[in-house]
Scaffold this motif. Structure first.
Motif, short mmCIF file in Angstrom:
data_model
loop_
_atom_site.label_atom_id
_atom_site.label_comp_id
_atom_site.label_asym_id
_atom_site.label_seq_id
_atom_site.Cartn_x
_atom_site.Cartn_y
_atom_site.Cartn_z
N GLN A 123 6.76 25.53 71.11
CA GLN A 123 7.80 24.72 70.49
C GLN A 123 8.91 24.40 71.48
O GLN A 123 9.35 23.25 71.59
N ALA A 124 9.34 25.37 72.25
CA ALA A 124 10.38 25.15 73.26
C ALA A 124 9.86 24.23 74.37
O ALA A 124 10.59 23.34 74.83
N TYR A 125 8.62 24.42 74.76
CA TYR A 125 8.00 23.57 75.78
C TYR A 125 7.93 22.12 75.29
O TYR A 125 8.27 21.18 76.02
N ASN A 126 7.47 21.92 74.05
CA ASN A 126 7.39 20.58 73.47
C ASN A 126 8.76 19.90 73.47
O ASN A 126 8.89 18.74 73.87
N LYS A 127 9.76 20.63 73.01
CA LYS A 127 11.11 20.06 72.93
C LYS A 127 11.63 19.66 74.31
O LYS A 127 12.16 18.57 74.49
N VAL B 294 1.02 7.77 65.12
CA VAL B 294 2.17 8.65 65.25
C VAL B 294 1.64 10.08 65.37
O VAL B 294 0.78 10.50 64.60
N MET B 295 2.11 10.77 66.40
CA MET B 295 1.70 12.16 66.63
C MET B 295 2.94 13.03 66.52
O MET B 295 3.98 12.70 67.09
N PHE B 296 2.82 14.11 65.78
CA PHE B 296 3.94 15.02 65.56
C PHE B 296 3.73 16.29 66.37
O PHE B 296 2.69 16.93 66.27
N TYR B 297 4.75 16.64 67.14
CA TYR B 297 4.74 17.89 67.91
C TYR B 297 5.90 18.76 67.43
O TYR B 297 7.04 18.31 67.34
N ARG B 298 5.58 20.00 67.14
CA ARG B 298 6.60 20.91 66.60
C ARG B 298 7.65 21.21 67.65
O ARG B 298 7.34 21.61 68.77
N THR B 299 8.92 21.01 67.25
CA THR B 299 10.05 21.24 68.15
C THR B 299 11.17 22.05 67.50
O THR B 299 12.12 22.41 68.17
N LYS B 300 11.06 22.32 66.21
CA LYS B 300 12.11 23.12 65.56
C LYS B 300 11.53 23.92 64.40
O LYS B 300 10.89 23.38 63.51
N HIS B 301 11.76 25.21 64.44
CA HIS B 301 11.26 26.11 63.41
C HIS B 301 12.18 26.05 62.19
O HIS B 301 13.39 26.16 62.31
N GLU B 302 11.60 25.85 61.02
CA GLU B 302 12.39 25.78 59.78
C GLU B 302 12.12 26.99 58.89
O GLU B 302 13.05 27.64 58.45
N LYS B 303 10.84 27.25 58.61
CA LYS B 303 10.50 28.28 57.66
C LYS B 303 9.24 29.02 58.12
O LYS B 303 8.28 28.39 58.54
N SER B 304 9.26 30.32 58.05
CA SER B 304 8.11 31.14 58.47
C SER B 304 7.10 31.23 57.34
O SER B 304 7.00 32.24 56.65
N ASP B 305 6.33 30.16 57.16
CA ASP B 305 5.32 30.15 56.12
C ASP B 305 3.92 29.92 56.66
O ASP B 305 2.96 29.82 55.93
#
Length: 128
Positions: A40-44, A83-94
């Motif tokens: 996630q940090a790398y993507n951001k 459109v491709m989505f890459y995770r960059t921010k954690h919201e909920k641990s589910d």
């Protein structure tokens, strides 16, 4: 301090420096093998360094960031929009990655044309 201790310390430090330099020079980050928070940090960081001034193609993004977490595509008048989505921010641990935890990247015929919130808005506005 004895000369032997100093000598071995310098040799040890030298070997460490050579090994560290080798790892930093030749080791490439592989997003598929990272822990979720590192990826996630790398993507951001990678997405924040993108520039609209240079042409960037989908293959380069996939090579650098790995497979997207979420992707959608449409064809309109012979043009492909993805459109491709890459995770960059954690919201909920589910254990589920959702769009609101990601940064969207919009491609037209494989070329990056927008990223960020407006990218998905543009994609969503395309009516087929």
């Amino acid at each position: 301090m004895s000369k032997k201790v100093v000598k071995y310390s310098l040799i040890g430090f030298g070997l460490y420096a050579v090994l560290a330099a080798g790892v930093l020079t030749f080791y490439e980050d592989n997003p598929d093998q990272m822990r979720w928070d590192d990826r996630q940090a790398y993507n951001k960081k990678y997405i924040n360094e993108l520039s609209i001034d240079e042409p960037i193609f989908k293959e380069r993004i996939i090579q650098s960031l790995g497979s997207p977490d979420i992707t959608e595509a449409k064809i309109l008048n012979g043009e492909t929009f993805q459109v491709m989505f890459y995770r960059t921010k954690h919201e909920k641990s589910d254990g589920i990655t959702t769009k609101d935890e990601c940064t969207p990247l919009l491609f037209k015929d494989g070329k990056l044309i927008a990223w960020g919130i407006s990218a998905f808005e543009q994609f969503d506005a395309i009516r087929i």
